[in-house]
Write an enzyme that holds these catalytic residues in place. Sequence first.
Site, PDB file in Angstrom:
ATOM      1  N   GLU A 113       0.843  -1.205   0.000  1.00 53.92           N
ATOM      2  CA  GLU A 113       0.000   0.000   0.000  1.00 53.92           C
ATOM      3  C   GLU A 113       0.870   1.243   0.000  1.00 53.92           C
ATOM      4  OE1 GLU A 113      -2.137  -0.231   3.663  1.00 53.92           O
ATOM      5  OE2 GLU A 113      -3.051  -2.137   3.138  1.00 53.92           O
ATOM      6  N   LYS A 115       2.335   4.550   1.612  1.00 53.16           N
ATOM      7  CA  LYS A 115       2.559   5.058   2.965  1.00 53.16           C
ATOM      8  C   LYS A 115       2.221   6.546   2.937  1.00 53.16           C
ATOM      9  CE  LYS A 115       5.904   5.170   6.768  1.00 53.16           C
ATOM     10  NZ  LYS A 115       5.089   6.103   7.470  1.00 53.16           N
ATOM     11  N   ASP A 117       1.652  10.279   3.877  1.00 48.12           N
ATOM     12  CA  ASP A 117       2.428  11.170   4.728  1.00 48.12           C
ATOM     13  C   ASP A 117       1.487  12.185   5.375  1.00 48.12           C
ATOM     14  OD1 ASP A 117       4.557  12.278   5.955  1.00 48.12           O
ATOM     15  OD2 ASP A 117       5.407  13.227   4.173  1.00 48.12           O
ATOM     16  N   TYR A 225      -6.533   2.354   6.321  1.00 48.13           N
ATOM     17  CA  TYR A 225      -5.688   1.239   5.878  1.00 48.13           C
ATOM     18  C   TYR A 225      -5.546   0.100   6.870  1.00 48.13           C
ATOM     19  CZ  TYR A 225      -2.539   4.471   8.330  1.00 48.13           C
ATOM     20  OH  TYR A 225      -1.991   5.326   9.230  1.00 48.13           O
ATOM     21  N   LYS A 311      10.757   3.204   2.989  1.00 49.16           N
ATOM     22  CA  LYS A 311      10.704   4.664   2.819  1.00 49.16           C
ATOM     23  C   LYS A 311      11.480   5.090   1.578  1.00 49.16           C
ATOM     24  CE  LYS A 311      10.454   7.124   6.588  1.00 49.16           C
ATOM     25  NZ  LYS A 311       9.554   8.035   7.290  1.00 49.16           N
ATOM     26  N   CYS A 405      13.050  48.020  -1.734  1.00 48.61           N
ATOM     27  CA  CYS A 405      12.230  47.197  -2.630  1.00 48.61           C
ATOM     28  C   CYS A 405      12.938  47.041  -3.977  1.00 48.61           C
ATOM     29  CB  CYS A 405      10.872  47.859  -2.825  1.00 48.61           C
ATOM     30  SG  CYS A 405       9.849  46.971  -4.014  1.00 48.61           S
ATOM     31  N   CYS A 408      10.711  49.000  -6.673  1.00 46.77           N
ATOM     32  CA  CYS A 408      10.437  50.439  -6.709  1.00 46.77           C
ATOM     33  C   CYS A 408      11.404  51.251  -5.848  1.00 46.77           C
ATOM     34  CB  CYS A 408       8.998  50.713  -6.286  1.00 46.77           C
ATOM     35  SG  CYS A 408       8.713  50.436  -4.536  1.00 46.77           S
ATOM     36  N   CYS A 423       7.054  46.010   1.341  1.00 45.66           N
ATOM     37  CA  CYS A 423       7.253  47.293   0.696  1.00 45.66           C
ATOM     38  C   CYS A 423       6.000  48.134   0.942  1.00 45.66           C
ATOM     39  CB  CYS A 423       7.473  47.097  -0.806  1.00 45.66           C
ATOM     40  SG  CYS A 423       7.293  48.628  -1.741  1.00 45.66           S
ATOM     41  N   CYS A 429       4.285  50.766  -6.438  1.00 45.38           N
ATOM     42  CA  CYS A 429       5.156  49.607  -6.637  1.00 45.38           C
ATOM     43  C   CYS A 429       4.544  48.666  -7.689  1.00 45.38           C
ATOM     44  CB  CYS A 429       5.337  48.904  -5.298  1.00 45.38           C
ATOM     45  SG  CYS A 429       6.413  47.489  -5.382  1.00 45.38           S
TER      46      CYS A 429
END
Length: 682
Positions: A113, A115, A117, A225, A311, A405, A408, A423, A429
Site C-alpha cells: 500500500e 505510505k 504522509d 488502511y 521509505k 524594494c 520600486c 514594501c 510599486c
Amino acid sequence: MNREEARQRIGQLTAEINLHNHKYYDLSMPAITDFEFDRLLEELTLLEKEFPDLADPASPTRRVGGEITKEFRQVRHTFPMLSLGNTYSEDEVRDFQARVNKLLGEETEYICELKFDGVAISLIYIDGVLVQAVTRGDGIQGDDVTTNVRTIHSIPLRLKGDTFPSRLEIRGEIILPRKSFENINLKRLAEEEEPFANPRNAASGSLKMQDSKEVARRRLDCYLYYLPGELPFPTHYDCLMAARKWGFNISSYMARCSNIEEIFSFINTMNESRHELPFDIDGIVIKVNSLQQQKELGYTAKSPRWAIAYKFKAERVLTRLLSIDYQVGRTGAVTPVANLQPVLLAGTVVKRASLHNEDIIASLDVRIGDQVYVEKGGEIIPKIVGVDLDQRPPDALTVVFARSCPECGTELLRNEGEVAHYCPNQAGCPPQIKGRLEHFISRKAMNIDSLGEGKIGILYDNKLVTDVADLYDLRSDQLLGLEKVYEAAGDKREKKISFREKTVENIIKGIRQSKETGFEHVLYAIGIRFVGETVARKLAFHFGSIDQIMKATSEELTEAEEIGEKIAGSILEFFKEPKNLEVIRRLKEQGLHFEIREEEKNLKSEKLKGMTFVVSGTFENFSRDEIKKEIEAHGGKNSGSISSKTAFVVAGENMGPEKRKKAASLSVPVISESDFLQMIAD
Ligand code: IVH
C-alpha cells in the site's frame, strides 16, 4: 412547529443537505449556491437546537463545525497504535520477507500500500455511527479530535449497509491534498501569516485547531488502511474491501504480491509516479495479507512483525547558490528566492528555491557561492536545507537582506514580531499594482476573462492602466497592435501575446460586460485587505451599498456577520485613503454597481437563490404558474426539463412516470407542494 413536524422537517433537511454534499464533494457538481446551502444548514441547526433529542448523531450539521475545543481530551486506545519498522533499501525488504517466511515456514502473500504522509487517526463507530476520533499521541493514548474530524467529508458519519460489526475501529491517515495545501498557504501569505512547511504539518496543525469551523475550510482528506480487532474476514484485503463498501475511502493504489519481484515492481512504479498523486506519500507499506498469519507472526514491543515500511529516499541534491532575488507580492510582502546552478531533482530541473525570510537565511548561515543542499520533500517549492561547509569557497559572500524594494526602491519595513519584510509603497510599486489589477479581473471578482495576467502586464507596461478604474477608460485604438514576448512560468518556450482586432474587441466587450457584475463581487474586487469573497458578500447584503459601508463605524461594521475587528480596521483604513476614494468615484461614474440591485431588494427572500426547479403536475392550493412565480420571488429559477442541474422537482398530482424516473436516475429530490411551502416559509 410541533414535534412531529420538526421530526419530519429534520429528516427532510438532512436528506437534502446530504444530497447537496454528495453533489458538491463527490461529483463536483454543486446544484445550489453556498449561500443557499448555508440557509438549509442554518435551518437544520436551529431545529436541532430546539429539539436536541431529535438530532441525528450523524447529522450533516456536524460537518460544518462550529464547536470550539479549548483543550483536547486524552483518550486511551483500545488497541495500542504501533508504528512500523522502517527500511530504506531493497536488502532490508528481502530480510523482512526472509524473516516472515522463516517464522511461518512457508511463502505467503503480501499487500503493498501507499505510505501516506499525514497524521495517523483511529476512528470508532458504534452501530455504524462515528463516535470518536483519536490521534496517535504516544501510541497508548491520544487526543480526542472528534469534532474536528467530523468536518472531513470523506469520513462517513454513518456507515452504509448493515454488515459492519456493532463496534468498529478503523485506522488511517488524515492528509491534506497538495492543492488544498497550496491554497491554504496562498491565503496565509496574503494575510501575512507564516506558510506551512509541508502538507503534513498543515494537516497536523489543522487537526489541532480549536475552531472546528476553520478546520472545515481546510479540506482535509482521509485514507483508511487498517482494522484492528477481530473481524470476520480471512485477509487484510477483504477487510479493506468491506470497509470500502461501508463508505470508507480506501486507496486503489494497492498491489497483491506473491513474491519479492512483484513487491519491488510496485515500489518502483509508485516511486516514479508519486509526484503525479494529488497528495504526498513517503514510501510503501508491505503487509502480510492473511489475518491468521498476522496473528502467528505477532508483534515486537513497538511494531508488528507482519508489516514493514519501505521509505523513499529523501530527494536531495547539492548545487551552488548563485545569487538571491527578492520577490514582491500583491500585498507588498517580500520573499527571498535563491538562484541556483540548475540541477535535476525529483524529475524536474530546479533553478530556484525558496529561502522564506531573513531569519531562515541567518539560521542556515548560507552564503552566496556555497554548495547548498536542496530538497523537495513535501514542499511544492524546493528549499535549501543546509550548506556543505567543507566546500565553502574563501570568497563566499554573507547575505545582507535587501533594504529597499527591488521593484520600486522604497525602503522595506519589518513589523515588530513579524518575520516578513514588506514594501509600503502600495500606490507606486509595480508588482503590487499589477497584483491588484489581476485580482480585480479574476473570476470571483469582476470575471473579465478576456484579460489575464499577461494582458494586464502589457496594459501596465504601456502605461495604459495603473489603477482598476483606468480599465474602463480603455479604447480599442489604444490597444490595437500592442504585443509582448514572454517566457511563461514553467515553460521554456517563448510565448507571444499580440492584440489583434478580435482580441481587442473581446477585451473591450469583457470590460463593458463586467459593469453588470453584482455589488458583492465589486466589493470583493476593489481589494480591501482581509475582505475575501465571503466577507464581501456578507458586507454587501448587510449594508446594501458602499455608501453605507463607508459611513459605518467600527462598531457598526462588526455587527455584520463574520466581521471582526481586524477586518473592520482594514475597511476603515481603506476608506481613509484618498486614492481609493477617487478610484471608487470613477468606477461609480462608469456605472459599476455599488449597491444591491433593485430586483434583489424586491425579492421576498433569497432562499431559493441559485436553485433551478422543475414544476410538474397539478396542485391543491396553487396553479402551476403561481408556484413558478413564488419560485422566482424567492430568487429561484424555473426550467421545463430535469437535468443534473435541477435542484428540486416540485411534484403535484399526475406527474408523469417518465419525469419521476429521470429525477430518480439523476438523484434529484422530488418534493411535494407542502414541502415547497415549508422551504419558502419564514
Ligand atoms: S499500517 C500496526 N498502513 O505510518 C500498523 N500505516 O510508521 C498499523 N502509515 O503509524 C499501520 N500509511 O501513521 C499503515 N498504508 C499504511 C500507512 C501507514 C501511512 C503511517 C501510520 C503509522 C506509520 C508507521
